[in-house]
Structures are given as C-alpha cells and as structure tokens.
Enzyme design. Structure first.
Site, PDB file in Angstrom:
ATOM      1  N   SER A 175       1.039  -1.066   0.252  1.00 24.19           N
ATOM      2  CA  SER A 175       0.148   0.500   0.413  1.00 24.19           C
ATOM      3  C   SER A 175       0.624   1.949  -0.108  1.00 24.19           C
ATOM      4  O   SER A 175       0.373   2.208  -0.478  1.00 24.19           O
ATOM      5  CB  SER A 175      -1.238  -0.173   1.636  1.00 24.19           C
ATOM      6  OG  SER A 175      -2.353  -0.602   0.974  1.00 24.19           O
ATOM      7  N   HIS A 208       1.192   4.527   4.115  1.00 22.38           N
ATOM      8  CA  HIS A 208      -0.080   5.078   3.158  1.00 22.38           C
ATOM      9  C   HIS A 208       0.606   6.493   3.213  1.00 22.38           C
ATOM     10  O   HIS A 208       0.626   7.397   1.784  1.00 22.38           O
ATOM     11  CB  HIS A 208      -1.597   5.048   3.513  1.00 22.38           C
ATOM     12  CG  HIS A 208      -1.618   3.743   3.666  1.00 22.38           C
ATOM     13  ND1 HIS A 208      -3.508   3.318   3.260  1.00 22.38           N
ATOM     14  CD2 HIS A 208      -1.823   2.342   3.457  1.00 22.38           C
ATOM     15  CE1 HIS A 208      -4.073   2.350   3.532  1.00 22.38           C
ATOM     16  NE2 HIS A 208      -2.370   1.596   2.718  1.00 22.38           N
TER      17      HIS A 208
END
Length: 207
Positions: free
Chosen positions: A125, A175
């Site tokens: 991610s 993230h």
C-alpha cells in the site's frame, strides 16, 4: 487515462515494470500460501519492528511484497494494474520503479520509527500511495494544462486518505509517508525545467 484496453500480451510489452511487480507479488502470495513452507517464509519477511531493531533489516523491504489475504492482494494489485501503467509511460521504467520502491521503503522505515516495538505489517500500500503521490506532483505542474487529470487524481487521493483512517487494521503511517514520498519525488521528476531539458536532449539525439 486509467482505462486499460490492452490485451494481456500488449500490457506486458508496454508496461514491463508494472507487469513484473504484479507477477512478483502474485507469485510470492502463492508461495507463502503453500502448506508447510508458506507460513515460515511469510513470517521471515513480515515487517516486525522488534526483529528489525535486532538487525533483520531485510524486513524493511520484504513487507512490500507480502499480503495478508487474497482481498488484500487483489485490492493492491488492482490499484497497481490500473494506475501503474500511465505513470510508467510518463516517467519511464527506472523512474517509475524508483517512485514505487522508495515510497514503499519510506513507508516501512516510518512504520519502524513511529510505531511500537511489537508492531507488525505487510502490504504494497505504501508503494501504491507513492504512485498516487507522483500523480499529485504531475497535477501540481499541469493543473492549468490538464484539468481533467486533476479532476481524477485529487478525488482519488482524498478518498484514499479518508479510507486509510476509516478502515481498521490499516498501516496509515505507510500510506501517508508513501504518498508524501511519491509527491516529493514526482516534484523532481516532473519539474518543467527538467522535462524541457530531457526533451532537448532527446531531440538532439534524433538529429
């Protein structure tokens, strides 16, 4: 821009870096899902802050290629499949790979420094958010030239950030740090002066 119309063979030929990353992540997931050998291999690569502090530094890289479930894998690989090709096309193979790997690496390093000793994580991610960040830099430079790009990328980034903090069991640190890293690297790659110089060199080689 993000609608893929290529067939399988055309996709692989046009976007070799994205294709390789997709294949590698899927292959590793299959291997780590196998009986007997799968779980030990998975555990050997998971990002575990305690073991990183004890010198297992490969765990700063390996989590980027591990996924906790089929859904986790599919979500990240679909994002890579969808958004990766255009960035590879625009930035080039080496620069795309730099954005991807550096964003993922910064995500794992940030997770190491900002989370507790027993924190564990896996997933691509951070690298995926790095791709979005690089597109954000492109939007920054082309917002008056390519308004349609802004209309697509900005909502995607906003939704991605919101979902990061709404969903449970999400490594928000990876993230956000991946997103910021991709944006900073993109600011360098897509700077108008750098693009102009690159085009000038390219044209001189063609003469």
């Amino acid at each position: 821009m993000f609608i893929r119309r290529e067939n399988f063979k055309q996709y692989i030929k046009s976007y070799p870096v994205v294709s390789t990353l997709l294949a590698l992540n899927i292959l590793i997931f299959i291997v780590t899902s196998l009986p007997i050998i799968g779980e030990p291999l998975f555990n050997k690569g998971i990002g575990f802050n305690l073991l990183i502090s004890e010198g297992e530094y490969w765990r700063l890289v390996t989590p980027m290629f591990l996924h906790a479930s089929v859904i986790h894998l599919l979500f990240n690989m679909f994002s890579l499949y969808l958004f990766g090709p255009e960035l590879e096309h625009i930035a080039g193979k080496a620069r795309f790979l730099t954005v991807y790997m550096l964003s993922g690496l910064v995500g794992t390093i940030a997770s190491y420094f900002l989370h507790e000793w027993n924190y564990m994580h896996v997933g691509a991610s951070g690298a995926i958010f790095g791709i979005l960040g690089a597109f954000g830099a492109l939007v920054y430079y082309t917002k008056h030239i390519m308004p349609q790009l802004k209309q697509v990328i900005v909502p995607l980034i906003v939704i991605g950030v919101i979902m990061t903090f709404v969903q449970s069991n999400i490594n928000a640190t990876a993230h956000i740090s991946g997103l910021i890293t991709g944006f900073i690297v993109g600011l360098s790659y897509f700077h108008p002066k750098r693009i102009a110089a690159w085009k000038k060199r390219k044209n001189s080689h063609l003469k």
